[in-house]
Motif scaffolding. Structure first.
Motif, PDB file in Angstrom:
ATOM      1  N   THR A   3       0.805  -1.221   0.000  1.00  0.00           N
ATOM      2  CA  THR A   3       0.000   0.000   0.000  1.00  0.00           C
ATOM      3  C   THR A   3       0.832   1.263   0.000  1.00  0.00           C
ATOM      4  OG1 THR A   3      -0.128  -0.039   2.406  1.00  0.00           O
ATOM      5  CG2 THR A   3      -1.930  -1.108   1.177  1.00  0.00           C
ATOM      6  N   HIS A   4       2.154   1.135   0.248  1.00  0.00           N
ATOM      7  CA  HIS A   4       3.020   2.318   0.251  1.00  0.00           C
ATOM      8  C   HIS A   4       4.459   1.870   0.028  1.00  0.00           C
ATOM      9  CE1 HIS A   4       3.569   6.596   1.272  1.00  0.00           C
ATOM     10  NE2 HIS A   4       4.774   6.202   1.652  1.00  0.00           N
ATOM     11  N   GLY A  24       2.008   8.660   5.169  1.00  0.00           N
ATOM     12  CA  GLY A  24       1.555   8.510   3.786  1.00  0.00           C
ATOM     13  C   GLY A  24       0.348   7.599   3.673  1.00  0.00           C
ATOM     14  N   MET A  25       0.350   6.532   4.457  1.00  0.00           N
ATOM     15  CA  MET A  25      -0.778   5.608   4.445  1.00  0.00           C
ATOM     16  C   MET A  25      -2.003   6.230   5.117  1.00  0.00           C
ATOM     17  SD  MET A  25       1.332   2.132   5.260  1.00  0.00           S
ATOM     18  CE  MET A  25      -0.071   1.053   5.304  1.00  0.00           C
ATOM     19  N   ALA A  27      -2.790   9.339   5.150  1.00  0.00           N
ATOM     20  CA  ALA A  27      -3.350  10.347   4.243  1.00  0.00           C
ATOM     21  C   ALA A  27      -4.328   9.717   3.253  1.00  0.00           C
ATOM     22  CB  ALA A  27      -2.227  11.054   3.492  1.00  0.00           C
ATOM     23  N   ARG A  28      -4.131   8.420   2.970  1.00  0.00           N
ATOM     24  CA  ARG A  28      -5.018   7.718   2.042  1.00  0.00           C
ATOM     25  C   ARG A  28      -5.974   6.764   2.758  1.00  0.00           C
ATOM     26  NH1 ARG A  28      -1.102   4.898  -1.615  1.00  0.00           N
ATOM     27  NH2 ARG A  28       0.111   4.976   0.259  1.00  0.00           N
ATOM     28  N   GLU A  29      -6.034   6.908   4.100  1.00  0.00           N
ATOM     29  CA  GLU A  29      -6.906   6.070   4.923  1.00  0.00           C
ATOM     30  C   GLU A  29      -6.634   4.581   4.715  1.00  0.00           C
ATOM     31  OE1 GLU A  29     -10.976   7.302   4.493  1.00  0.00           O
ATOM     32  OE2 GLU A  29     -10.509   9.370   5.009  1.00  0.00           O
ATOM     33  N   LEU A  30      -5.350   4.216   4.684  1.00  0.00           N
ATOM     34  CA  LEU A  30      -4.938   2.831   4.463  1.00  0.00           C
ATOM     35  C   LEU A  30      -4.094   2.279   5.615  1.00  0.00           C
ATOM     36  CD1 LEU A  30      -3.934   3.034   0.691  1.00  0.00           C
ATOM     37  CD2 LEU A  30      -5.968   1.957   1.656  1.00  0.00           C
TER      38      LEU A  30
END
Length: 40
Positions: A3-4, A24-25, A27-30
């Motif tokens: 995922t990143h 970073g994750m 920020a993308r709700e991951l």
């Protein structure tokens, strides 16, 4: 599932960039329940 991705020099341990990857994750709700990193 990947995922990143963050590319660094070979001398940088995963634990040194975990916060960067985490943000970073987020920020993308991951965000995962658990992070697996190599401290070596």
């Amino acid at each position: 599932m990947i995922t990143h991705v963050l590319t660094t020099d070979a001398t940088v341990a995963d634990t040194e960039v975990t916060d960067i990857v985490h943000h970073g994750m987020a920020a993308r709700e991951l965000l995962p329940d658990e992070h697996a990193v190599d401290a070596g």
